[in-house]
Design a protein around this motif. Structure first.
Motif, PDB file in Angstrom:
ATOM      1  N   MET A 148      13.383  39.639  54.188  1.00 32.57           N
ATOM      2  CA  MET A 148      14.693  39.269  53.472  1.00 32.57           C
ATOM      3  C   MET A 148      14.575  39.448  52.101  1.00 32.57           C
ATOM      4  O   MET A 148      13.596  38.955  51.393  1.00 32.57           O
ATOM      5  CB  MET A 148      14.788  37.664  54.007  1.00 32.57           C
ATOM      6  N   PRO A 149      15.532  40.109  51.318  1.00 34.49           N
ATOM      7  CA  PRO A 149      15.224  40.368  49.870  1.00 34.49           C
ATOM      8  C   PRO A 149      15.532  38.904  49.099  1.00 34.49           C
ATOM      9  O   PRO A 149      16.342  38.083  49.537  1.00 34.49           O
ATOM     10  CB  PRO A 149      16.634  40.999  49.538  1.00 34.49           C
ATOM     11  N   ASP A 150      14.921  38.843  47.975  1.00 35.46           N
ATOM     12  CA  ASP A 150      14.902  37.652  47.170  1.00 35.46           C
ATOM     13  C   ASP A 150      16.483  37.603  46.571  1.00 35.46           C
ATOM     14  O   ASP A 150      16.803  38.525  46.040  1.00 35.46           O
ATOM     15  CB  ASP A 150      13.999  38.119  46.146  1.00 35.46           C
ATOM     16  N   PRO A 151      17.261  36.559  46.887  1.00 41.32           N
ATOM     17  CA  PRO A 151      18.326  36.480  46.486  1.00 41.32           C
ATOM     18  C   PRO A 151      18.465  36.478  44.783  1.00 41.32           C
ATOM     19  O   PRO A 151      19.639  36.231  44.450  1.00 41.32           O
ATOM     20  CB  PRO A 151      18.770  35.171  47.035  1.00 41.32           C
ATOM     21  N   TYR A 152      17.740  35.759  44.184  1.00 40.95           N
ATOM     22  CA  TYR A 152      17.454  35.652  42.930  1.00 40.95           C
ATOM     23  C   TYR A 152      17.349  36.962  42.343  1.00 40.95           C
ATOM     24  O   TYR A 152      17.483  36.824  40.713  1.00 40.95           O
ATOM     25  CB  TYR A 152      16.593  34.531  42.308  1.00 40.95           C
ATOM     26  N   LEU A 153      16.970  37.937  42.767  1.00 43.47           N
ATOM     27  CA  LEU A 153      16.649  39.229  42.009  1.00 43.47           C
ATOM     28  C   LEU A 153      17.805  40.075  41.830  1.00 43.47           C
ATOM     29  O   LEU A 153      18.474  40.501  42.928  1.00 43.47           O
ATOM     30  CB  LEU A 153      15.342  40.114  42.552  1.00 43.47           C
ATOM     31  N   GLN A 154      18.340  40.884  40.811  1.00 39.47           N
ATOM     32  CA  GLN A 154      19.342  41.515  40.860  1.00 39.47           C
ATOM     33  C   GLN A 154      18.843  42.822  41.237  1.00 39.47           C
ATOM     34  O   GLN A 154      17.825  43.321  40.839  1.00 39.47           O
ATOM     35  CB  GLN A 154      19.955  41.542  39.263  1.00 39.47           C
ATOM     36  N   ARG A 155      19.649  43.528  41.611  1.00 33.24           N
ATOM     37  CA  ARG A 155      19.551  45.125  42.029  1.00 33.24           C
ATOM     38  C   ARG A 155      19.402  45.735  40.679  1.00 33.24           C
ATOM     39  O   ARG A 155      20.451  45.580  39.951  1.00 33.24           O
ATOM     40  CB  ARG A 155      20.666  45.476  42.972  1.00 33.24           C
ATOM     41  N   PRO A 156      18.740  46.864  40.673  1.00 29.89           N
ATOM     42  CA  PRO A 156      18.626  47.578  39.361  1.00 29.89           C
ATOM     43  C   PRO A 156      19.975  48.009  38.787  1.00 29.89           C
ATOM     44  O   PRO A 156      20.328  48.160  37.706  1.00 29.89           O
ATOM     45  CB  PRO A 156      17.849  48.789  39.498  1.00 29.89           C
ATOM     46  N   GLU A 157      21.135  48.393  39.679  1.00 30.69           N
ATOM     47  CA  GLU A 157      22.477  48.961  39.083  1.00 30.69           C
ATOM     48  C   GLU A 157      23.208  47.852  38.711  1.00 30.69           C
ATOM     49  O   GLU A 157      24.163  47.999  37.958  1.00 30.69           O
ATOM     50  CB  GLU A 157      23.011  49.584  40.230  1.00 30.69           C
ATOM     51  N   GLU A 158      22.669  46.601  38.773  1.00 30.63           N
ATOM     52  CA  GLU A 158      23.617  45.484  38.221  1.00 30.63           C
ATOM     53  C   GLU A 158      23.257  45.245  36.847  1.00 30.63           C
ATOM     54  O   GLU A 158      22.239  45.288  36.196  1.00 30.63           O
ATOM     55  CB  GLU A 158      23.357  44.181  39.034  1.00 30.63           C
ATOM     56  N   ALA A 159      24.351  44.927  36.094  1.00 27.39           N
ATOM     57  CA  ALA A 159      24.336  44.992  34.617  1.00 27.39           C
ATOM     58  C   ALA A 159      24.444  43.369  34.158  1.00 27.39           C
ATOM     59  O   ALA A 159      24.739  43.214  32.916  1.00 27.39           O
ATOM     60  CB  ALA A 159      25.489  45.868  34.023  1.00 27.39           C
ATOM     61  N   ARG A 160      24.810  42.571  35.003  1.00 28.29           N
ATOM     62  CA  ARG A 160      25.123  41.198  34.680  1.00 28.29           C
ATOM     63  C   ARG A 160      23.863  40.657  33.816  1.00 28.29           C
ATOM     64  O   ARG A 160      22.724  40.945  34.157  1.00 28.29           O
ATOM     65  CB  ARG A 160      25.191  40.226  35.680  1.00 28.29           C
ATOM     66  N   HIS A 161      23.896  39.968  32.564  1.00 21.29           N
ATOM     67  CA  HIS A 161      22.785  39.599  31.584  1.00 21.29           C
ATOM     68  C   HIS A 161      23.591  38.518  30.800  1.00 21.29           C
ATOM     69  O   HIS A 161      24.643  38.591  30.442  1.00 21.29           O
ATOM     70  CB  HIS A 161      22.027  40.565  30.959  1.00 21.29           C
ATOM     71  N   PHE A 162      22.541  37.887  30.236  1.00 18.50           N
ATOM     72  CA  PHE A 162      23.179  37.227  28.874  1.00 18.50           C
ATOM     73  C   PHE A 162      22.292  37.867  27.680  1.00 18.50           C
ATOM     74  O   PHE A 162      21.369  37.964  27.787  1.00 18.50           O
ATOM     75  CB  PHE A 162      23.260  35.743  29.059  1.00 18.50           C
ATOM     76  N   CYS A 163      22.833  37.303  26.567  1.00 18.76           N
ATOM     77  CA  CYS A 163      22.373  37.947  25.287  1.00 18.76           C
ATOM     78  C   CYS A 163      21.860  36.825  24.388  1.00 18.76           C
ATOM     79  O   CYS A 163      22.604  36.006  24.174  1.00 18.76           O
ATOM     80  CB  CYS A 163      23.088  38.854  24.596  1.00 18.76           C
ATOM     81  N   LEU A 164      20.760  36.756  23.923  1.00 15.84           N
ATOM     82  CA  LEU A 164      20.132  35.886  22.698  1.00 15.84           C
ATOM     83  C   LEU A 164      19.783  36.518  21.589  1.00 15.84           C
ATOM     84  O   LEU A 164      19.437  37.556  21.559  1.00 15.84           O
ATOM     85  CB  LEU A 164      18.922  35.368  23.361  1.00 15.84           C
ATOM     86  N   GLU A 165      20.732  35.993  20.424  1.00 15.68           N
ATOM     87  CA  GLU A 165      20.384  36.485  19.155  1.00 15.68           C
ATOM     88  C   GLU A 165      19.253  35.655  18.594  1.00 15.68           C
ATOM     89  O   GLU A 165      19.032  34.458  18.636  1.00 15.68           O
ATOM     90  CB  GLU A 165      21.719  36.090  18.423  1.00 15.68           C
ATOM     91  N   VAL A 166      18.283  36.447  18.150  1.00 16.33           N
ATOM     92  CA  VAL A 166      16.868  35.953  17.425  1.00 16.33           C
ATOM     93  C   VAL A 166      16.915  36.327  16.256  1.00 16.33           C
ATOM     94  O   VAL A 166      17.600  37.421  15.769  1.00 16.33           O
ATOM     95  CB  VAL A 166      15.784  36.297  18.655  1.00 16.33           C
ATOM     96  N   SER A 167      15.988  35.686  15.382  1.00 20.42           N
ATOM     97  CA  SER A 167      15.849  35.939  13.920  1.00 20.42           C
ATOM     98  C   SER A 167      14.962  37.219  13.810  1.00 20.42           C
ATOM     99  O   SER A 167      15.167  37.918  12.807  1.00 20.42           O
ATOM    100  CB  SER A 167      15.399  34.663  13.329  1.00 20.42           C
ATOM    101  N   ASN A 168      14.070  37.449  14.603  1.00 21.23           N
ATOM    102  CA  ASN A 168      13.265  38.745  14.632  1.00 21.23           C
ATOM    103  C   ASN A 168      12.845  39.188  16.071  1.00 21.23           C
ATOM    104  O   ASN A 168      11.952  38.998  16.746  1.00 21.23           O
ATOM    105  CB  ASN A 168      11.893  38.339  13.987  1.00 21.23           C
ATOM    106  N   VAL A 169      13.433  40.389  16.292  1.00 21.23           N
ATOM    107  CA  VAL A 169      13.651  40.728  17.816  1.00 21.23           C
ATOM    108  C   VAL A 169      12.303  41.450  18.073  1.00 21.23           C
ATOM    109  O   VAL A 169      11.603  41.095  19.254  1.00 21.23           O
ATOM    110  CB  VAL A 169      14.685  41.636  18.086  1.00 21.23           C
ATOM    111  N   ASP A 170      11.589  41.943  17.095  1.00 23.90           N
ATOM    112  CA  ASP A 170      10.195  42.455  17.239  1.00 23.90           C
ATOM    113  C   ASP A 170       9.397  41.676  17.530  1.00 23.90           C
ATOM    114  O   ASP A 170       8.315  41.896  18.295  1.00 23.90           O
ATOM    115  CB  ASP A 170       9.868  43.503  15.900  1.00 23.90           C
ATOM    116  N   SER A 171       9.241  40.281  16.943  1.00 21.90           N
ATOM    117  CA  SER A 171       8.255  39.341  17.036  1.00 21.90           C
ATOM    118  C   SER A 171       8.479  38.914  18.545  1.00 21.90           C
ATOM    119  O   SER A 171       7.389  38.464  19.455  1.00 21.90           O
ATOM    120  CB  SER A 171       8.095  38.132  16.316  1.00 21.90           C
TER     121      SER A 171
END
Length: 70
Positions: free
Chosen positions: A1-24
């Motif tokens: 049975m697939p893990d219900p918490y894992l998105q399929r690769p074709e799904e684009a749902r996400h949230f974005c966090l703005e951080v002060s230094n993305v490289d760190s």
């Protein structure tokens, strides 16, 4: 049975966090063993994606300037 918490690769749902230094954040997450997924570039918005332990896709970015002015 697939893990219900894992998105399929074709799904684009996400949230974005703005951080002060993305490289760190990229370095720290990579060092901690998280997968780093490079994203299509947006002007003045360096960014990447990762997946948290619950399977959520997260985008991290640093806003350097107005992308519409590029």
């Amino acid at each position: 049975m697939p893990d219900p918490y894992l998105q399929r690769p074709e799904e684009a749902r996400h949230f974005c966090l703005e951080v002060s230094n993305v490289d760190s954040y990229r370095s720290a997450l990579k060092e901690a063993g998280y997968q780093i997924i490079e994203a299509e570039p947006i002007p003045h918005r360096p960014r990447f994606f990762t997946i948290d332990p619950a399977g959520n896709h997260l985008e991290l970015t640093t806003i350097l300037d107005d992308y519409q002015q590029a």
